[in-house]
Design an enzyme around this catalytic site. Structure first.
Site, PDB file in Angstrom:
ATOM      1  N   GLY A  45      24.426  44.443  31.502  1.00 12.70           N
ATOM      2  CA  GLY A  45      24.890  43.493  30.489  1.00 12.70           C
ATOM      3  C   GLY A  45      25.502  44.305  29.353  1.00 12.70           C
ATOM      4  O   GLY A  45      24.857  45.250  28.854  1.00 12.70           O
ATOM      5  N   ALA A  46      26.726  43.948  28.955  1.00 13.55           N
ATOM      6  CA  ALA A  46      27.481  44.805  28.023  1.00 13.55           C
ATOM      7  C   ALA A  46      26.729  45.139  26.728  1.00 13.55           C
ATOM      8  O   ALA A  46      26.602  46.314  26.369  1.00 13.55           O
ATOM      9  CB  ALA A  46      28.841  44.158  27.742  1.00 13.55           C
ATOM     10  N   ARG A  87      29.095  53.875  33.031  1.00 18.11           N
ATOM     11  CA  ARG A  87      29.766  52.698  33.611  1.00 18.11           C
ATOM     12  C   ARG A  87      31.094  52.505  32.876  1.00 18.11           C
ATOM     13  O   ARG A  87      31.129  52.615  31.650  1.00 18.11           O
ATOM     14  CB  ARG A  87      28.895  51.428  33.505  1.00 18.11           C
ATOM     15  CG  ARG A  87      27.681  51.460  34.432  1.00 18.11           C
ATOM     16  CD  ARG A  87      26.969  50.109  34.465  1.00 18.11           C
ATOM     17  NE  ARG A  87      27.631  49.173  35.352  1.00 18.11           N
ATOM     18  CZ  ARG A  87      27.256  47.901  35.478  1.00 18.11           C
ATOM     19  NH1 ARG A  87      26.245  47.415  34.766  1.00 18.11           N
ATOM     20  NH2 ARG A  87      27.881  47.103  36.324  1.00 18.11           N
ATOM     21  N   GLN A 194      22.322  38.768  39.797  1.00 18.72           N
ATOM     22  CA  GLN A 194      21.838  38.672  38.413  1.00 18.72           C
ATOM     23  C   GLN A 194      21.491  37.233  38.048  1.00 18.72           C
ATOM     24  O   GLN A 194      20.619  36.996  37.209  1.00 18.72           O
ATOM     25  CB  GLN A 194      22.900  39.201  37.435  1.00 18.72           C
ATOM     26  CG  GLN A 194      23.102  40.701  37.461  1.00 18.72           C
ATOM     27  CD  GLN A 194      24.231  41.104  38.387  1.00 18.72           C
ATOM     28  OE1 GLN A 194      24.521  40.425  39.380  1.00 18.72           O
ATOM     29  NE2 GLN A 194      24.877  42.215  38.097  1.00 18.72           N
ATOM     30  N   ASP A 235      32.495  41.677  29.704  1.00 16.00           N
ATOM     31  CA  ASP A 235      32.251  43.116  29.551  1.00 16.00           C
ATOM     32  C   ASP A 235      33.326  43.759  28.699  1.00 16.00           C
ATOM     33  O   ASP A 235      33.113  44.792  28.091  1.00 16.00           O
ATOM     34  CB  ASP A 235      32.167  43.784  30.923  1.00 16.00           C
ATOM     35  CG  ASP A 235      30.785  43.568  31.491  1.00 16.00           C
ATOM     36  OD1 ASP A 235      30.516  42.449  31.957  1.00 16.00           O
ATOM     37  OD2 ASP A 235      29.958  44.498  31.410  1.00 16.00           O
ATOM     38  N   ASN A 245      34.862  40.218  33.445  1.00 14.14           N
ATOM     39  CA  ASN A 245      33.451  39.814  33.560  1.00 14.14           C
ATOM     40  C   ASN A 245      33.040  39.949  35.024  1.00 14.14           C
ATOM     41  O   ASN A 245      33.846  40.302  35.897  1.00 14.14           O
ATOM     42  CB  ASN A 245      33.255  38.392  33.041  1.00 14.14           C
ATOM     43  CG  ASN A 245      31.782  38.056  32.879  1.00 14.14           C
ATOM     44  OD1 ASN A 245      31.038  38.835  32.275  1.00 14.14           O
ATOM     45  ND2 ASN A 245      31.328  36.952  33.427  1.00 14.14           N
ATOM     46  N   LYS A 246      31.790  39.646  35.295  1.00 13.73           N
ATOM     47  CA  LYS A 246      31.212  39.813  36.629  1.00 13.73           C
ATOM     48  C   LYS A 246      32.098  39.218  37.718  1.00 13.73           C
ATOM     49  O   LYS A 246      32.645  38.135  37.543  1.00 13.73           O
ATOM     50  CB  LYS A 246      29.824  39.151  36.631  1.00 13.73           C
ATOM     51  CG  LYS A 246      29.039  39.247  37.917  1.00 13.73           C
ATOM     52  CD  LYS A 246      28.932  40.646  38.470  1.00 13.73           C
ATOM     53  CE  LYS A 246      28.414  41.665  37.491  1.00 13.73           C
ATOM     54  NZ  LYS A 246      28.615  43.078  37.954  1.00 13.73           N
TER      55      LYS A 246
HETATM   56  O1  MRU Z   1      26.997  44.393  36.198  1.00 13.75           O
HETATM   57  P1  MRU Z   1      26.325  43.737  35.034  1.00 13.75           P
HETATM   58  O2  MRU Z   1      25.082  42.997  35.390  1.00 13.75           O
HETATM   59  O3  MRU Z   1      26.121  44.720  33.903  1.00 13.75           O
HETATM   60  O4  MRU Z   1      27.376  42.675  34.528  1.00 13.75           O
HETATM   61  C1  MRU Z   1      27.054  41.900  33.409  1.00 13.75           C
HETATM   62  C2  MRU Z   1      28.050  40.843  33.137  1.00 13.75           C
HETATM   63  O5  MRU Z   1      29.047  40.717  33.815  1.00 13.75           O
HETATM   64  C3  MRU Z   1      27.809  39.985  31.950  1.00 13.75           C
HETATM   65  O6  MRU Z   1      28.382  38.730  32.153  1.00 13.75           O
HETATM   66  C4  MRU Z   1      28.460  40.613  30.708  1.00 13.75           C
HETATM   67  O7  MRU Z   1      28.019  41.939  30.516  1.00 13.75           O
HETATM   68  C5  MRU Z   1      28.169  39.830  29.484  1.00 13.75           C
HETATM   69  S1  MRU Z   1      26.454  39.918  29.115  1.00 13.75           S
HETATM   70  C6  MRU Z   1      26.079  39.419  27.628  1.00 13.75           C
END
Ligand code: MRU
Length: 348
Positions: A45-46, A87, A194, A235, A245-246
């Site tokens: 999560g960012a 990352r 997630q 992100d 985003n994801k």
């Molecule tokens: O790979 P991840 O679990 O780090 O990806 C997270 C996401 O894509 C979230 O949607 C993003 O970081 C926003 S979280 C507040």
């Protein structure tokens, strides 16, 4: 409970790989450990990654044997490189490490011990501000959500993805606290799940009405009129409003667009990268094939199958109805509204 904190001269965090079956803490004693915890997704999560990296910089300062300012800053620059490389997509990572380094560079003292204290104080301030910013975003976003809305949410953007409370899930928590009677469709979010592992766990603990759905169920729900808004985090948001985003976010944004359903991205100004002009300029992380070929440790694909596993996608700004920040709700043209939000944040 925060997702990451500082205790006993070490970085402590919830090991999110173990949820929802085990709630356990990992203790990180070196910068390499902190980088590995980000890379291997103990923490993800960012904003949570950003806070973890900030504490990683405080740890680097504490571990540095430097006896003068220059050597300490050189050690911190090295630590920043290690942490930033963990990352590539979430801009909050480099944003947080840059902020610690900038604070030390601007410090009125050259005493290494004072600078070490300052690095930790700045990391603590960044973590505390994250929670306060999330609550402001929650209030800003909740104003967009009608009573009794069915919201479709992707990935995990809650307490676990931030220091606490969350971005898109923060809006959902705010709606729930306001008694709006909302209900959430929780995308499972393959391949790392997630949504199933983390968002379902969070929402159940908070007693927010929800149903977990397979990722490929969202189109059918939209066609049946059972989704009133789509909501997710980011992100990185490019200067023109394109959102990284994801993986799978683009699919649901397109589906929502086709069905005339509003799409809300919720992200702090620290996730807005005005130095990245468009989504095409955002680096997209590719992760291990095993994330796709295994589910919960069980092999679900032929041995040695070729796999392509991008962790994020880009949703073009034209499919996003609004971007909710702590500095207010941004609308198209995003080039102007995002720059204004970032400028307002810099003033405070
Ligand atoms: O790979 P991840 O679990 O780090 O990806 C997270 C996401 O894509 C979230 O949607 C993003 O970081 C926003 S979280 C507040």
């Amino acid at each position: 409970m925060p997702s990451v904190w500082w205790k006993d001269n070490a970085v402590q965090l919830i090991d999110q790989r173990l949820l929802p079956t085990r709630l356990e803490t990992a203790t990180l004693h070196t910068v390499a450990d902190v980088a590995a915890s980000i890379r291997d997704m103990y923490v993800r999560g960012a904003p949570a990654i950003g806070a973890t990296a900030a504490y990683g910089m405080a740890l680097a300062a504490r571990l540095s044997p430097a006896t003068d300012r220059k050597d300490l800053l050189d050690d911190l620059k090295e630590a920043k490189q290690v942490l930033d490389a963990a990352r590539p997509t979430a801009v909050n990572l480099a944003w947080a490490t840059s902020r610690i380094l900038a604070t030390l560079r601007a410090a009125p003292t050259s005493d290494p011990e004072d600078l070490r204290g300052l690095a930790l104080a700045e990391a603590e301030a960044l973590a505390a501000a994250d929670v306060e910013i999330n609550r402001r975003m929650g209030a800003n976003g909740a104003a967009l959500i009608p009573e009794g809305a069915n919201l479709l949410h992707h990935c995990n953007t809650g307490s676990l993805a931030t220091v606490d409370y969350g971005t898109a899930l923060g809006v959902i928590y705010a709606c729930h606290e306001q008694g709006k009677g909302i209900h959430v469709w929780v995308d499972e979010t393959r391949p790392r799940l997630q949504g199933a592992r983390l968002t379902a766990w969070e929402l159940m603990r908070a007693e927010v009405p929800m149903h977990l759905i397979a990722d490929n169920a969202s189109g059918s729900l939209m066609r049946q009129g059972r989704v009133d808004a789509v909501i997710f985090g980011a992100d990185r948001v490019a200067a023109n409003g394109d959102v990284a985003n994801k993986i799978g976010t683009y699919n649901i944004a397109l589906l929502a667009h086709t069905h005339g359903i509003p799409v809300y991205c919720v992200a702090p100004t620290s996730t807005v990268d005005l130095n990245t002009p468009t989504g095409d300029d955002i680096p997209i992380e590719e992760r291990d094939a095993a994330e796709v070929t295994r589910v919960g440790g069980t092999v679900v694909a032929p041995e040695a199958v070729p796999v392509y596993n991008p962790a994020f996608d880009i949703t073009p700004a034209r499919y996003i109805s609004a971007i909710v920040t702590e500095e207010g709700v941004c609308h198209a043209p995003y080039g102007l509204s995002l720059a204004a939000a970032v400028a307002r944040a810099a003033e405070t």
